[in-house]
Design an enzyme around this catalytic site. Sequence first.
Site, PDB file in Angstrom:
ATOM      1  N   LEU A   1       0.923  -1.012   0.119  1.00 18.75           N
ATOM      2  CA  LEU A   1       0.120   0.040  -0.048  1.00 18.75           C
ATOM      3  C   LEU A   1       0.675   1.483   0.071  1.00 18.75           C
ATOM      4  CD1 LEU A   1      -3.058  -0.908   2.338  1.00 18.75           C
ATOM      5  CD2 LEU A   1      -2.802  -0.964  -0.052  1.00 18.75           C
ATOM      6  N   ASP A   2       2.069   1.197  -0.041  1.00 24.72           N
ATOM      7  CA  ASP A   2       2.958   2.400  -0.075  1.00 24.72           C
ATOM      8  C   ASP A   2       4.126   2.197  -0.538  1.00 24.72           C
ATOM      9  OD1 ASP A   2       3.016   5.281   0.375  1.00 24.72           O
ATOM     10  OD2 ASP A   2       3.610   5.129   2.501  1.00 24.72           O
ATOM     11  N   ILE A   3       4.134   1.519  -1.747  1.00 24.03           N
ATOM     12  CA  ILE A   3       5.696   1.360  -2.578  1.00 24.03           C
ATOM     13  C   ILE A   3       5.903   2.414  -3.086  1.00 24.03           C
ATOM     14  CG2 ILE A   3       6.364   0.046  -4.823  1.00 24.03           C
ATOM     15  CD1 ILE A   3       5.980  -1.731  -2.371  1.00 24.03           C
TER      16      ILE A   3
ATOM     17  N   THR B   1       0.718   7.408  -0.556  1.00 22.33           N
ATOM     18  CA  THR B   1       1.575   8.576  -0.805  1.00 22.33           C
ATOM     19  C   THR B   1       0.711   8.975  -1.772  1.00 22.33           C
ATOM     20  OG1 THR B   1       3.325   7.726   0.268  1.00 22.33           O
ATOM     21  CG2 THR B   1       3.521   9.763  -1.280  1.00 22.33           C
TER      22      THR B   1
END
Length: 184
Positions: free
Chosen positions: A91-93, A129
């Site tokens: 969920l935040d690569i 992000t």
Amino acid sequence: NANLIKLLNIMIRLKHPCIIKFIGFSPTFFHKTDKPTIFTEFLPENKLINFIEAEKNHFPHKSWNETKKLINLYGIASAISYLHANNIVHLDITPYNIFIDSNFFPKVINFSLSEFIKHDKKLTQFKGTPRYVAPEIWRNYDYSFASDTYSYGITIYEIISGETVYDNMNVAQILAKVASNKRP
């Protein structure tokens, strides 16, 4: 705390050369203060974003070359594939959540937003992000393995181009671009 337990359940399971290594957990900090502490392998403060920004500013790291970029692209893809094979969506690569070790290999970090994928579970809040969030998340919080793949695609673009996507845009401007299918 449920979030801490979920994070520990995820990190304990991860054993991959391109994912930060979990070492242990303590419910207290060093001076017996009530601050839970997670211990991981030590990594130097070399985030992928620093390499991208240095190249963007025409001061690339002397060892950051096309071969190192390809090694990192493969390593990150391998880490994401491993997560997905274990039913975990990161969920935040982003280049902010990938460290480069002393051998210039990637290490995916920061599993605080990660979730175990369940087909009947729908998240009800925004996670990620903004510059790296997939259109389906903006539309209806539809998180899936494809969400990580989209984030990885934006990260690939930044590694190869040496540019930061949607630079100098606020969240509303990014949402407008992504929602209207504008891509870098």
